[in-house]
Scaffold this motif. Structure first.
Motif, mmCIF file in Angstrom:
data_model
loop_
_atom_site.group_PDB
_atom_site.id
_atom_site.type_symbol
_atom_site.label_atom_id
_atom_site.label_comp_id
_atom_site.label_asym_id
_atom_site.label_seq_id
_atom_site.Cartn_x
_atom_site.Cartn_y
_atom_site.Cartn_z
ATOM 1 N N HIS A 150 6.786 8.388 -11.160
ATOM 2 C CA HIS A 150 8.014 9.186 -11.232
ATOM 3 C C HIS A 150 8.829 9.039 -9.947
ATOM 4 O O HIS A 150 10.058 8.919 -9.995
ATOM 5 N N GLU A 151 8.149 9.027 -8.793
ATOM 6 C CA GLU A 151 8.843 8.883 -7.517
ATOM 7 C C GLU A 151 9.537 7.526 -7.410
ATOM 8 O O GLU A 151 10.678 7.424 -6.937
ATOM 9 N N VAL A 152 8.840 6.483 -7.848
ATOM 10 C CA VAL A 152 9.403 5.136 -7.756
ATOM 11 C C VAL A 152 10.614 5.002 -8.684
ATOM 12 O O VAL A 152 11.629 4.412 -8.324
ATOM 13 N N VAL A 153 10.522 5.579 -9.877
ATOM 14 C CA VAL A 153 11.635 5.526 -10.833
ATOM 15 C C VAL A 153 12.836 6.295 -10.282
ATOM 16 O O VAL A 153 13.981 5.839 -10.397
ATOM 17 N N GLN A 154 12.588 7.445 -9.682
ATOM 18 C CA GLN A 154 13.688 8.209 -9.089
ATOM 19 C C GLN A 154 14.361 7.426 -7.964
ATOM 20 O O GLN A 154 15.576 7.493 -7.777
ATOM 21 N N LEU A 155 13.563 6.677 -7.238
ATOM 22 C CA LEU A 155 14.066 5.946 -6.083
ATOM 23 C C LEU A 155 14.820 4.685 -6.481
ATOM 24 O O LEU A 155 15.858 4.352 -5.893
ATOM 25 N N LEU A 156 14.323 3.968 -7.503
ATOM 26 C CA LEU A 156 14.844 2.633 -7.818
ATOM 27 C C LEU A 156 15.427 2.493 -9.214
ATOM 28 O O LEU A 156 15.913 1.414 -9.556
ATOM 29 N N SER A 177 0.827 -1.208 0.000
ATOM 30 C CA SER A 177 0.000 0.000 0.000
ATOM 31 C C SER A 177 0.860 1.256 0.000
ATOM 32 O O SER A 177 0.565 2.221 -0.711
ATOM 33 N N ASP A 178 1.928 1.263 0.789
ATOM 34 C CA ASP A 178 2.841 2.406 0.818
ATOM 35 C C ASP A 178 3.454 2.647 -0.562
ATOM 36 O O ASP A 178 3.584 3.801 -1.014
ATOM 37 N N LEU A 179 3.834 1.563 -1.239
ATOM 38 C CA LEU A 179 4.441 1.689 -2.562
ATOM 39 C C LEU A 179 3.407 2.144 -3.584
ATOM 40 O O LEU A 179 3.692 2.975 -4.464
ATOM 41 N N GLU A 180 2.205 1.625 -3.469
ATOM 42 C CA GLU A 180 1.130 1.999 -4.389
ATOM 43 C C GLU A 180 0.828 3.492 -4.301
ATOM 44 O O GLU A 180 0.453 4.133 -5.294
ATOM 45 N N ALA A 181 0.995 4.081 -3.118
ATOM 46 C CA ALA A 181 0.673 5.494 -2.918
ATOM 47 C C ALA A 181 1.654 6.427 -3.638
ATOM 48 O O ALA A 181 1.349 7.599 -3.865
ATOM 49 N N LEU A 182 2.841 5.926 -3.999
ATOM 50 C CA LEU A 182 3.817 6.747 -4.719
ATOM 51 C C LEU A 182 3.456 6.808 -6.197
ATOM 52 O O LEU A 182 2.986 5.818 -6.776
ATOM 53 N N ASP A 183 3.694 7.952 -6.822
ATOM 54 C CA ASP A 183 3.476 7.983 -8.269
ATOM 55 C C ASP A 183 4.683 7.363 -8.972
ATOM 56 O O ASP A 183 5.745 7.172 -8.378
#
Length: 451
Positions: A215-221, A207-213
């Motif tokens: 772009h945020e996930v790509v920047q992070l990983l 759920s925490d990961l789903e809440a990120l858009d």
């Protein structure tokens, strides 16, 4: 995403340990640990009776013995596991032409290709239950956990929910509700490093990961990993069930009973492993361009080095020379616990004119085998091994040492049998050996017994 729960994932419960309990009646209902039995061994599989005490796969044998000292610690019998796996995979292929084996004890099945009249929940659940019954029959009593869902990712999660010996159907449309409270580790590709990176950003659950858009996930990983995990967190997975999974690499590694400090011996060990890898490549009619080595030092730190050749090879001497050359870049003065050799970048051809080796093999390539035996050889009377006695019949090694072998005489059909001890050189006692190919594969699947 599919409209029906037509992807099935099957996982044989505690497979290696369950096969041992099946074939050794005295161990049924008791804790069993399969893997390396020495001080530096690693647990391959633990029975559910052993898991109650905290024993888990990939745990060191030393820790497993401390947690469950009364367990039976066995070195494994690959021939029995492979025979059982073949029977189970045969049942899966009778059900559907699209079966994707992941390992000896795990596979995906595409029910959409099975010619079923309907794919509603009642139908796929009935198919799953019938499959579990057939697997129990052909495997000699083993249980399996089955999951059905609209994708491979969700089907695998479903098979874990009622484990062991259970069946779960995740109906299309309910995926996100099921995923949201789960730990982010359930997503394929989320290993320890990714978990730590996500934790630092406050991401613990799906759920925490789903809440990120996205772009945020790509920047992070990173781009590729980020896109994939962003989709998985929403239950999106369109991967097909692929009947033939192409091997990405061929490798072998060994953990040693004592730290290896002699550089010449390390080179010999790599030579031996290179020969094993080359043999597997030749058997599969494959070759590879990238040679790599893996080295775990005395302090448990792990390093790897690789070198890419101009064209593929399956030549043992070339692989060995390259591996030995890679070793020179590493400081191993403190001792080495593990060595491994791998070949990747696989192709189905070899450009022989580039890799012909007119020179005879280096002396160390042949002499190494004699020197290596005490370091890596599986004990002759390894616990759990099959034996035959001229008068007592079939049994298995209960324990061995100081010139004595203790055998329990029983089979899957006889029920618990008597225990007898013999001199190791007793002419009436014979160690049953699987075919050579089985032994070669066993070294890749079961950690060496002396480690």
């Amino acid at each position: 995403m599919r409209e029906h729960a037509s992807v099935l994932h099957i996982d044989l419960d505690a497979f290696f340990a369950s096969v041992e309990q099946r074939d050794k009646p005295s161990l049924r209902g008791k804790p069993v640990v399969v893997g390396g039995v020495g001080g530096r061994g690693v647990v391959a599989t633990a029975s559910y009776e052993a898991r109650v005490f905290g024993v888990r796969s990939a745990m060191s044998t030393r820790e497993a013995r401390a947690r469950c000292p009364h367990a039976a610690f066995l070195s494994g019998r690959f021939h029995a596991y492979r025979e059982t796996s073949r029977a189970v995979m045969g049942v899966l292929r009778e059900l559907s032409p699209l079966v994707e084996p992941l390992s000896l004890d795990e596979a995906f099945v595409d029910l959409a290709a099975a010619g079923l009249p309907d794919l509603d929940e009642a139908t796929v659940r009935a198919v799953g239950e019938e499959l579990r019954a057939r697997v129990h029959e052909v495997s000699g009593g083993l249980t399996a956990s089955v999951g059905l869902a609209s994708s491979k990712f969700l089907a695998k999660i479903a098979s874990e929910i009622e484990k062991p010996d259970g069946l779960t159907v995740i109906n299309p449309g309910t995926e996100r509700d099921l995923l949201r409270p789960l730990n982010v580790r359930v997503i394929p590709g989320v290993g320890p490093a990714t978990v730590e990176r996500l934790r630092r950003s406050g991401v613990y659950t799906v759920s925490d990961l789903e809440a990120l858009d996205e772009h945020e996930v790509v920047q992070l990983l990173g781009k590729a990993h980020g896109h994939s995990l962003h989709a998985m967190a929403r239950g999106e997975d369109d991967r097909a069930v692929v009947p033939e999974r192409e091997a990405k690499s061929v490798s072998v590694e060994d953990t040693y009973s004592t730290d290896v400090t002699d550089r010449e011996l390390m080179a010999d060990l790599l030579t031996r492993q290179a020969a094993t890898v080359a043999g597997r490549l030749a058997k599969q009619r494959m070759s590879g361009r990238t040679i790599s080595i893996k080295v775990r030092l005395h302090d448990f730190s792990t390093s790897s080095r690789s070198s890419t050749l101009p064209a593929p090879t399956d030549d043992a001497a070339l692989i060995a020379r390259t591996a030995r050359g890679l070793l020179t870049d590493l400081d191993t003065s403190g001792g080495v616990r593990l060595l491994g050799v791998g070949v990747s970048g696989l192709a189905d051809w070899v450009q022989e004119e580039l890799f012909s080796d007119p020179e005879p093999p280096e002396p160390s390539d042949r002499e190494a085998l004699d020197r290596l035996a005490p370091v890596v050889r599986r004990p002759e009377w390894a616990p759990g091994s099959d034996v035959i006695h001229d008068e007592m019949g079939a049994g298995w090694v209960w324990g061995a040492g100081r010139g004595v072998v203790t055998v329990r005489f029983e089979t899957a059909e006889t029920g618990p049998g008597p225990v007898r001890s013999f001199a190791q050189d007793d002419p009436a006692l014979h160690l049953w050996q699987p075919p050579p190919d089985d032994e070669a594969v066993a070294r890749a699947v079961i950690p060496p017994s002396g480690t």
